[in-house]
Design an enzyme around this catalytic site. Structure first.
Site, mmCIF file in Angstrom:
data_model
loop_
_atom_site.group_PDB
_atom_site.id
_atom_site.type_symbol
_atom_site.label_atom_id
_atom_site.label_comp_id
_atom_site.label_asym_id
_atom_site.label_seq_id
_atom_site.Cartn_x
_atom_site.Cartn_y
_atom_site.Cartn_z
ATOM 1 N N GLY A 47 0.243 -1.171 0.222
ATOM 2 C CA GLY A 47 -0.544 0.243 0.094
ATOM 3 C C GLY A 47 0.970 1.521 0.060
ATOM 4 N N GLU A 48 0.238 1.991 0.757
ATOM 5 C CA GLU A 48 1.539 3.180 1.206
ATOM 6 C C GLU A 48 2.209 3.650 2.176
ATOM 7 O OE1 GLU A 48 1.982 4.592 -1.878
ATOM 8 O OE2 GLU A 48 3.546 6.257 -0.709
ATOM 9 N N SER A 49 3.239 3.753 3.006
ATOM 10 C CA SER A 49 3.819 3.092 4.017
ATOM 11 C C SER A 49 3.823 4.486 4.749
ATOM 12 C CB SER A 49 5.468 2.877 3.652
ATOM 13 O OG SER A 49 6.597 4.228 2.789
ATOM 14 N N CYS A 79 6.387 -4.608 0.392
ATOM 15 C CA CYS A 79 6.486 -3.990 -0.287
ATOM 16 C C CYS A 79 6.322 -2.571 0.461
ATOM 17 C CB CYS A 79 5.109 -3.926 -1.304
ATOM 18 S SG CYS A 79 5.516 -2.203 -2.908
ATOM 19 N N ARG A 106 12.395 3.694 -0.772
ATOM 20 C CA ARG A 106 11.445 3.364 -1.706
ATOM 21 C C ARG A 106 11.345 3.623 -3.097
ATOM 22 N NH1 ARG A 106 7.955 7.996 1.182
ATOM 23 N NH2 ARG A 106 6.250 6.542 -0.160
ATOM 24 N N ILE A 133 5.286 -3.542 -7.699
ATOM 25 C CA ILE A 133 4.209 -2.856 -8.015
ATOM 26 C C ILE A 133 4.843 -1.220 -7.055
ATOM 27 C CG2 ILE A 133 1.835 -1.094 -7.240
ATOM 28 C CD1 ILE A 133 0.726 -4.483 -7.243
ATOM 29 N N ARG A 134 5.507 0.007 -7.293
ATOM 30 C CA ARG A 134 5.954 0.891 -7.098
ATOM 31 C C ARG A 134 6.292 0.464 -6.162
ATOM 32 N NH1 ARG A 134 3.099 4.116 -5.267
ATOM 33 N NH2 ARG A 134 1.117 2.896 -4.463
ATOM 34 N N HIS A 169 4.330 -8.807 -4.325
ATOM 35 C CA HIS A 169 3.343 -9.351 -4.012
ATOM 36 C C HIS A 169 3.028 -10.461 -4.518
ATOM 37 C CE1 HIS A 169 1.457 -4.884 -3.243
ATOM 38 N NE2 HIS A 169 2.636 -4.261 -4.070
ATOM 39 N N GLU A 171 0.868 -11.809 -2.738
ATOM 40 C CA GLU A 171 -1.186 -12.369 -2.814
ATOM 41 C C GLU A 171 -1.739 -11.842 -4.412
ATOM 42 O OE1 GLU A 171 0.745 -9.304 -2.224
ATOM 43 O OE2 GLU A 171 -0.403 -7.848 -2.049
HETATM 44 N N1 GLN Z 1 5.251 2.912 -2.570
HETATM 45 C C1 GLN Z 1 5.193 1.839 -1.745
HETATM 46 C C2 GLN Z 1 5.611 3.096 -0.544
HETATM 47 O O1 GLN Z 1 6.123 3.448 -0.864
HETATM 48 C C3 GLN Z 1 5.419 1.013 -1.701
HETATM 49 C C4 GLN Z 1 4.064 0.059 -3.207
HETATM 50 C C5 GLN Z 1 3.873 -1.503 -2.531
HETATM 51 O O2 GLN Z 1 3.107 -1.588 -1.704
HETATM 52 N N2 GLN Z 1 3.549 -1.623 -3.378
HETATM 53 O O3 GLN Z 1 4.785 2.327 0.395
#
Ligand code: GLN
Length: 187
Positions: A47-49, A79, A106, A133-134, A169, A171
């Site tokens: 997700g977004e840390s 991630c 990151r 993913i990113r 990921h 999952e």
């Molecule tokens: N780019 C996100 C972060 O820095 C991590 C991306 C992800 O969990 N798929 O938090």
């Protein structure tokens, strides 16, 4: 076997589906009272840390979870979850749980072009599909951290005691091998 999935933000439902399909009982951690029950393992989803870190503090979940991880609770961080576990970020001043002695970058593959797919060997798991993913990657590891997987020379999976941190990921694929490996650590 009872597994807690942090469900404040991000891709938690996919983990729950996969763990349930493997016979584990899952529940979501959304607020402090969710921590009143006992559990055998914890998943920190992608997700977004920054958002997750902020919510963990605001919801008073941060300290109790950090404590449990320090005490040896098996944890799978994927991630953003890996970012929460790392004790250093090379391109961000934040440190969240800081229980995993690795330096993580990151958005290491760029913000937009950072999503790709690979198939690679993971130690103790086998050859698996990896969806990035990113994604972050791990720039360096501390003593006693075992490198489990590398893609194009970058570390994307580690284990340190009962903590597993991966930058991809599992999952979102239909391969359950990483989750099976994680459940084997949870007793
Ligand atoms: N780019 C996100 C972060 O820095 C991590 C991306 C992800 O969990 N798929 O938090």
């Amino acid at each position: 076997m009872k597994i807690a999935v942090l469900a404040v933000q991000g891709a938690f439902i996919e983990h729950e589906k996969m763990l349930s399909s493997l016979g584990a009982e899952c529940f979501e951690i959304r607020q402090k009272k969710d921590l009143e029950q006992d559990f055998d393992g914890l998943v920190l989803p992608g997700g977004e840390s920054t958002v997750q870190g902020k919510l963990l503090r605001e919801l008073d979940l941060f300290e109790p979870l950090q404590q449990k991880i320090k005490q040896g609770l098996p944890v799978l961080g994927t991630c953003a979850g890996l970012i929460l576990l790392a004790n250093q970020l090379s391109n961000d001043e934040h440190v969240y749980f800081g229980t995993l002695p690795v330096t993580v970058r990151r958005n290491a593959y760029g913000r937009q072009l950072g999503s790709f797919y690979a198939e690679q060997e993971m130690k103790g798991v086998g050859k698996i599909p990896m969806t990035f993913i990113r994604a972050p990657y791990i720039e360096s590891v501390g003593e006693d951290v075992e490198v489990l997987a590398e893609v194009e020379g970058n570390i994307v999976g580690v284990r340190y005691g009962n903590q597993i941190g991966i930058s991809f990921h599992p999952e979102v694929t239909d391969n359950t091998a990483v989750h099976e490996y994680f459940l084997s650590l949870c007793k």
